[in-house]
Design an enzyme around this catalytic site. Sequence first.
Site, PDB file in Angstrom:
ATOM      1  N   LYS A   5       0.852  -1.197   0.000  1.00  0.00           N
ATOM      2  CA  LYS A   5       0.000   0.000   0.000  1.00  0.00           C
ATOM      3  C   LYS A   5       0.883   1.240   0.000  1.00  0.00           C
ATOM      4  O   LYS A   5       1.822   1.328   0.810  1.00  0.00           O
ATOM      5  CB  LYS A   5      -0.881  -0.011   1.258  1.00  0.00           C
ATOM      6  CG  LYS A   5      -1.716   1.246   1.494  1.00  0.00           C
ATOM      7  CD  LYS A   5      -2.721   1.019   2.613  1.00  0.00           C
ATOM      8  CE  LYS A   5      -3.566   2.231   2.929  1.00  0.00           C
ATOM      9  NZ  LYS A   5      -2.938   3.176   3.855  1.00  0.00           N
ATOM     10  N   HIS A  37      -1.827   7.708   1.281  1.00  0.00           N
ATOM     11  CA  HIS A  37      -2.113   7.698   2.708  1.00  0.00           C
ATOM     12  C   HIS A  37      -3.056   8.858   3.085  1.00  0.00           C
ATOM     13  O   HIS A  37      -2.938   9.471   4.139  1.00  0.00           O
ATOM     14  CB  HIS A  37      -0.803   7.807   3.504  1.00  0.00           C
ATOM     15  CG  HIS A  37      -0.808   7.097   4.832  1.00  0.00           C
ATOM     16  ND1 HIS A  37      -0.197   5.898   5.030  1.00  0.00           N
ATOM     17  CD2 HIS A  37      -1.340   7.441   6.038  1.00  0.00           C
ATOM     18  CE1 HIS A  37      -0.334   5.531   6.297  1.00  0.00           C
ATOM     19  NE2 HIS A  37      -1.031   6.449   6.924  1.00  0.00           N
TER      20      HIS A  37
HETATM   21  C1  FNR Z   1      -4.676   6.358   8.396  1.00  0.00           C
HETATM   22  N1  FNR Z   1      -4.105   5.542   7.433  1.00  0.00           N
HETATM   23  C2  FNR Z   1      -3.408   4.426   7.806  1.00  0.00           C
HETATM   24  N2  FNR Z   1      -2.887   3.606   6.863  1.00  0.00           N
HETATM   25  C3  FNR Z   1      -2.247   2.466   7.210  1.00  0.00           C
HETATM   26  O1  FNR Z   1      -1.781   1.752   6.330  1.00  0.00           O
HETATM   27  N3  FNR Z   1      -2.126   2.141   8.535  1.00  0.00           N
HETATM   28  C4  FNR Z   1      -2.610   2.919   9.529  1.00  0.00           C
HETATM   29  O2  FNR Z   1      -2.497   2.606  10.700  1.00  0.00           O
HETATM   30  C5  FNR Z   1      -3.258   4.114   9.169  1.00  0.00           C
HETATM   31  N4  FNR Z   1      -3.745   4.951  10.117  1.00  0.00           N
HETATM   32  C6  FNR Z   1      -4.475   6.056   9.756  1.00  0.00           C
HETATM   33  C7  FNR Z   1      -5.018   6.852  10.741  1.00  0.00           C
HETATM   34  C8  FNR Z   1      -5.835   7.928  10.391  1.00  0.00           C
HETATM   35  C9  FNR Z   1      -6.454   8.746  11.477  1.00  0.00           C
HETATM   36  C10 FNR Z   1      -6.085   8.191   9.023  1.00  0.00           C
HETATM   37  C11 FNR Z   1      -7.008   9.303   8.602  1.00  0.00           C
HETATM   38  C12 FNR Z   1      -5.509   7.430   8.046  1.00  0.00           C
HETATM   39  C13 FNR Z   1      -4.334   5.821   6.007  1.00  0.00           C
HETATM   40  C14 FNR Z   1      -5.590   5.124   5.508  1.00  0.00           C
HETATM   41  O3  FNR Z   1      -5.401   3.740   5.421  1.00  0.00           O
HETATM   42  C15 FNR Z   1      -5.960   5.610   4.096  1.00  0.00           C
HETATM   43  O4  FNR Z   1      -4.828   5.504   3.279  1.00  0.00           O
HETATM   44  C16 FNR Z   1      -6.459   7.045   4.110  1.00  0.00           C
HETATM   45  O5  FNR Z   1      -7.364   7.235   5.155  1.00  0.00           O
HETATM   46  C17 FNR Z   1      -7.089   7.366   2.779  1.00  0.00           C
HETATM   47  O6  FNR Z   1      -7.488   8.678   2.718  1.00  0.00           O
HETATM   48  P1  FNR Z   1      -9.037   9.121   2.912  1.00  0.00           P
HETATM   49  O7  FNR Z   1      -9.810   8.454   1.828  1.00  0.00           O
HETATM   50  O8  FNR Z   1      -9.434   8.668   4.268  1.00  0.00           O
HETATM   51  O9  FNR Z   1      -8.993  10.593   2.809  1.00  0.00           O
END
Ligand code: FNR
Length: 395
Positions: free
Chosen positions: A264, A288
Amino acid sequence: MDPSTLPPGIARQFQIYSQGLAGTLPTVPLDPVQLDWQAKNKLKPEAYDYVAGGAANEVTIATNRAAFDCWRIVPRMLRDVTRRSLKTKLLGQHLSAPVLTAPIGVLGIVHPDGEVAAAKAAASLGLTFILSSASSKPMEEVAAAVGDAPRWFQLYWSKEPEIAQSFVERAERSGYSAIVVTLDTMMLGWRHRDLDRAYLPFLRGDGVANYFTDPAFNRKLGQPIAADPQAAIRYFLSIFGHVGYTWNDLSFLRRHTRLPILVKGVLHKEDARLAVEHGVDGIIVSNHGGRQVDGSIAALEALPKVVEMVNGRVPVLFDSGIRTGADAIKALALGAKAVLYGRPWVYGLGLAGEAGAREVLANFLADLDVTLGLAGHVSPDDLNSADLVHECKLR
Ligand code: FNR
């Protein structure tokens, strides 16, 4: 009319409008901007900012959204869309819809039931839940709460190989059916909102549940966590990620799990080529949610080039900025096999716990079903780039 016989979008519309006759309104707003705004008013300011925020000036967050406006759906007419289904297959697994919940860590900061509530919400709709390494609840507890519901595990690839190995082995034992290795967060992005508040949930003991319950972590720590919790947190921060990893290191993870491995955070087509050459089973195009590199390419703009490079050898998934059914349709038409849906259901969780997360997810699926049908399609697998035009005023 028996709503259970209706396609999900029509059933949900029917449910909302008929509840309205009895004076009941939806629990959470349908409009993603309103949803965000209500969460902002309800959550602790530092928790809201942690979820909503991104890297530096947050240009990437805005760019992610702008990219969706550059693509327009060209609906087709008179094609009999009575028998629609969102079902699809991915990596040999049956999905109720081409939608997975994005791995989002530290959900304990928005709701005490955290990932347990979120996973139950996803399970109730048959959606695959991707649990973060940085969850507030241990992976085994989340697994136990949802029985045999579909789930994947997201790996933050620890600097300590033994801990990474232990995580994937625990995930495999507790019924997670794929490993998502996040490549873009070997260290945290430069996030103004969190830095301004000097707020990092991990330092307060949130988001470390998988680590504190891990035998390899405890062995390496060398003393009971209770003896000095702050020392344990400092140790967690020191082993969380490793900027020294390269593509060849993926073979280590491959040796320690039989599960499919997806990476990812791919944005560059050359990285897509390298990922395939290094034997990954799937690629998730993502920035992300704009939390890592400010001024990054929009994830949606990266998608077609990655799809072209991969050329069907492994499935490509899409993540970052999805807010509506139309957004999902655009990503699917550009070659994504499924999309990851992120922040909105976290706001639902913060506003109304499991029921709130469920409602956000159900509304999203309903929107996807209605928009798919109105665009003239019966299955997400029918979509292709001929269903879109690129119309971008910015270019
Ligand atoms: C994340 N994201 C994320 N990704 C991941 O691989 N492991 C994680 O622990 C986290 N933690 C995380 C915490 C918070 C508060 C957010 C907002 C995002 C990223 C998540 O998987 C994803 O890539 C994004 O949220 C995509 O963007 P949108 O669609 O939420 O705007």
